[in-house]
Scaffold this active site. Structure first.
Site, PDB file in Angstrom:
ATOM      1  N   MET A 150      80.492  44.002  22.702  1.00  0.00           N
ATOM      2  CA  MET A 150      80.682  45.329  22.959  1.00  0.00           C
ATOM      3  C   MET A 150      81.026  46.494  22.016  1.00  0.00           C
ATOM      4  O   MET A 150      81.414  47.446  22.268  1.00  0.00           O
ATOM      5  CB  MET A 150      81.691  45.353  24.134  1.00  0.00           C
ATOM      6  CG  MET A 150      81.571  44.549  25.516  1.00  0.00           C
ATOM      7  SD  MET A 150      82.550  45.212  26.811  1.00  0.00           S
ATOM      8  CE  MET A 150      84.064  44.943  26.314  1.00  0.00           C
ATOM      9  N   HIS A 156      84.386  43.474  14.189  1.00  0.00           N
ATOM     10  CA  HIS A 156      85.424  43.110  13.313  1.00  0.00           C
ATOM     11  C   HIS A 156      84.926  41.523  12.834  1.00  0.00           C
ATOM     12  O   HIS A 156      83.573  41.167  13.051  1.00  0.00           O
ATOM     13  CB  HIS A 156      86.780  42.963  14.016  1.00  0.00           C
ATOM     14  CG  HIS A 156      86.747  42.224  15.200  1.00  0.00           C
ATOM     15  ND1 HIS A 156      86.637  40.718  15.331  1.00  0.00           N
ATOM     16  CD2 HIS A 156      86.953  42.670  16.588  1.00  0.00           C
ATOM     17  CE1 HIS A 156      86.686  40.194  16.711  1.00  0.00           C
ATOM     18  NE2 HIS A 156      86.959  41.720  17.166  1.00  0.00           N
ATOM     19  N   HIS A 173      83.422  38.805  15.116  1.00  0.00           N
ATOM     20  CA  HIS A 173      82.030  38.912  15.342  1.00  0.00           C
ATOM     21  C   HIS A 173      80.962  38.556  14.139  1.00  0.00           C
ATOM     22  O   HIS A 173      80.200  38.151  14.356  1.00  0.00           O
ATOM     23  CB  HIS A 173      81.771  40.585  15.639  1.00  0.00           C
ATOM     24  CG  HIS A 173      82.464  41.119  16.969  1.00  0.00           C
ATOM     25  ND1 HIS A 173      83.381  42.023  16.897  1.00  0.00           N
ATOM     26  CD2 HIS A 173      82.254  40.846  18.238  1.00  0.00           C
ATOM     27  CE1 HIS A 173      83.903  42.548  17.934  1.00  0.00           C
ATOM     28  NE2 HIS A 173      83.227  41.581  18.950  1.00  0.00           N
ATOM     29  N   ASP A 187      87.937  34.350  23.520  1.00  0.00           N
ATOM     30  CA  ASP A 187      87.811  34.438  25.052  1.00  0.00           C
ATOM     31  C   ASP A 187      87.420  32.985  25.740  1.00  0.00           C
ATOM     32  O   ASP A 187      86.312  32.895  25.883  1.00  0.00           O
ATOM     33  CB  ASP A 187      86.781  35.549  25.208  1.00  0.00           C
ATOM     34  CG  ASP A 187      87.191  36.884  24.721  1.00  0.00           C
ATOM     35  OD1 ASP A 187      88.349  37.350  25.078  1.00  0.00           O
ATOM     36  OD2 ASP A 187      86.438  37.281  23.809  1.00  0.00           O
TER      37      ASP A 187
END
Length: 281
Positions: free
Chosen positions: A30, A34, A37, A150
């Site tokens: 999204m 950082h 990612h 996540d």
């Protein structure tokens, strides 16, 4: 790096790449990129011929009153980062191109999507799995990477891919942390200096849980209670949940065994943070 803004253009690019037997590595995001990612990008670059990163603040995974409007967006800055990383394609569609007549058709992994995060954010995972399936159909990746931060999301996506027999390999990579232990997250930008200091209690509480198990504690209820108590010592933290669940079915065990996630969700001020550790016994 080529920036692709339209769904039909990305689909045609992916079709041409697959026709040439090129392996496509994919990292859906999204934005507000950082180091977490970028760790995913580095890994898929090792495994694929072509790397695609998507940036889409997906409206269907945000509930009423959540932070869709204020979620950090910096497409130009993110593009510069991805150029430096040697990414081949940035796919950055507008939501109306992904949902041309509004969201009407959904995919949902039942049961796994209604507990923990799903209980706190009803409909969230329905939005996640729907957009991920759409992105898979657009990009046609050979391999796609997600972060363990996540953890429930990763389990659900793996189950969706397994149940729908999708032709993509899913990688789940370890959480990337700052020097103070806080998990990298785009939402960390919301934290004030005082809130950032308070949020450090989250990784410390997870470390406590790990140490309890390492020292021989196997009663899940005791571990959860002590981790929650450690979090509640911090005045700026409001605990949403602390849970121990097995790593496949997300069911709470009575006795800790095998691979178990210790999951934490808290509010620090207005900011909701997630973190976890995978405990192996």
């Amino acid at each position: 790096m080529e920036i692709v803004r339209r769904v039909h253009s990305m689909k045609e690019t992916a079709r041409q790449l697959r026709a040439k037997s090129r392996k496509i590595g994919f990292v859906p995001t999204m934005g507000a990129l950082h180091e977490g990612h970028l760790a995913l990008v580095h890994r898929v670059k090792e495994l694929a011929d072509v790397t695609v990163v998507s940036i889409l603040v997906n409206p269907t995974q945000f509930g009423p009153g959540e932070d869709f409007e204020r979620y950090p967006r910096d497409l130009a800055g993110d593009a510069d980062v991805l150029i430096a990383e040697g990414v081949d394609y940035l796919f950055a569609p507008d939501p109306p191109d992904v949902y041309p007549e509004g969201p009407r058709t959904y995919v949902e992994v039942q049961d796994l999507s209604t507990r923990l995060e799903g209980a706190s954010r009803p409909g969230h995972f329905r939005g996640v799995t729907t957009v991920v399936l759409k992105l898979f159909e657009i990009v046609h990746p050979t391999v796609a990477a997600f972060g363990q931060k996540d953890a429930q999301q990763a389990v659900i996506i793996q189950r969706m891919v397994e149940d729908l027999m999708l032709d993509v390999e899913i990688l789940v990579l370890p959480t990337v942390r700052d020097s103070d232990g806080l998990a990298k997250s785009s939402r960390n930008a919301y934290l004030s200096e005082a809130e950032r200091a308070a949020a450090r209690a989250v990784p410390r509480a997870l470390e406590l849980g790990e140490s309890l198990v390492a020292e021989g504690e196997r009663d899940a209820e005791i571990v959860v209670r002590k981790v929650r108590a450690r979090l509640e010592e911090e005045a700026l933290i409001r605990v949403d949940y602390v849970a121990l669940v097995d790593s496949r079915h997300l069911e709470p065990p009575v006795e800790i065994a095998g691979e178990t996630f210790l999951l934490v969700a808290v509010f620090v001020g207005r900011t909701r943070l997630l973190d976890n550790v995978l405990i192996r016994v």
